[in-house]
Design a protein around this motif. Structure first.
Motif, PDB file in Angstrom:
ATOM      1  N   UNK A  18       0.971  -0.956   0.122  1.00 58.98           N
ATOM      2  CA  UNK A  18      -0.264  -0.329  -0.106  1.00 58.98           C
ATOM      3  C   UNK A  18       1.247   1.522   0.684  1.00 58.98           C
ATOM      4  N   UNK A  19       2.071   1.176   0.111  1.00 64.44           N
ATOM      5  CA  UNK A  19       2.880   2.365   0.284  1.00 64.44           C
ATOM      6  C   UNK A  19       3.764   3.320  -1.402  1.00 64.44           C
ATOM      7  N   UNK A  20       3.540   4.067  -0.948  1.00 64.73           N
ATOM      8  CA  UNK A  20       3.588   4.756  -2.613  1.00 64.73           C
ATOM      9  C   UNK A  20       4.971   4.534  -3.366  1.00 64.73           C
ATOM     10  N   UNK A  21       4.630   3.979  -4.206  1.00 63.65           N
ATOM     11  CA  UNK A  21       5.490   3.615  -4.724  1.00 63.65           C
ATOM     12  C   UNK A  21       6.849   3.992  -5.142  1.00 63.65           C
ATOM     13  N   UNK A  22       7.754   5.774  -4.971  1.00 69.22           N
ATOM     14  CA  UNK A  22       9.026   6.110  -4.452  1.00 69.22           C
ATOM     15  C   UNK A  22       9.049   5.958  -3.445  1.00 69.22           C
ATOM     16  N   UNK A  23       8.217   5.347  -1.962  1.00 74.92           N
ATOM     17  CA  UNK A  23       8.515   4.849  -0.687  1.00 74.92           C
ATOM     18  C   UNK A  23       8.934   2.991  -0.845  1.00 74.92           C
ATOM     19  N   UNK A  24       8.344   2.696  -1.609  1.00 76.24           N
ATOM     20  CA  UNK A  24       9.221   1.113  -2.115  1.00 76.24           C
ATOM     21  C   UNK A  24       9.762   1.565  -2.938  1.00 76.24           C
ATOM     22  N   UNK A  25       9.994   1.869  -3.623  1.00 80.20           N
ATOM     23  CA  UNK A  25      11.512   1.919  -4.214  1.00 80.20           C
ATOM     24  C   UNK A  25      12.984   2.039  -3.107  1.00 80.20           C
ATOM     25  N   UNK A  26      13.031   3.068  -2.293  1.00 78.94           N
ATOM     26  CA  UNK A  26      14.000   3.047  -1.114  1.00 78.94           C
ATOM     27  C   UNK A  26      14.379   2.175  -0.605  1.00 78.94           C
ATOM     28  N   UNK A  27      12.853   1.239  -0.341  1.00 79.13           N
ATOM     29  CA  UNK A  27      13.437  -0.259   0.644  1.00 79.13           C
ATOM     30  C   UNK A  27      13.771  -1.773  -0.410  1.00 79.13           C
ATOM     31  N   UNK A  28      15.263  -1.614   0.380  1.00 78.55           N
ATOM     32  CA  UNK A  28      15.690  -3.305   0.538  1.00 78.55           C
ATOM     33  C   UNK A  28      15.210  -4.604   0.688  1.00 78.55           C
TER      34      UNK A  28
END
Length: 56
Positions: A18-28
């Motif tokens: 459910x997180x915004x894409x820009x947040x998901x892209x930063x999660x390893x």
């Protein structure tokens, strides 16, 4: 690799999705795995998602 017998927490998986894409892209991958399998949340991940966490 994770134990095949243990399944990720579905609520945590849904939260990550459910997180915004820009947040998901930063999660390893390691951060996501630790979160989904209920391990201690890495400080680096907490900093990325803290504004999306609803605390009781």
């Amino acid at each position: 690799m994770t134990d095949d017998k243990k399944k990720p927490d579905q609520d945590r998986v849904a939260f990550l999705r459910s997180l915004p894409l820009e947040v998901k892209e930063r999660i390893s991958g390691d951060e996501a795995e630790a979160f989904m399998f209920g391990k201690e949340i890495p400080e680096s991940l907490y900093e990325k998602i803290k504004e999306y966490i609803k605390e009781d």
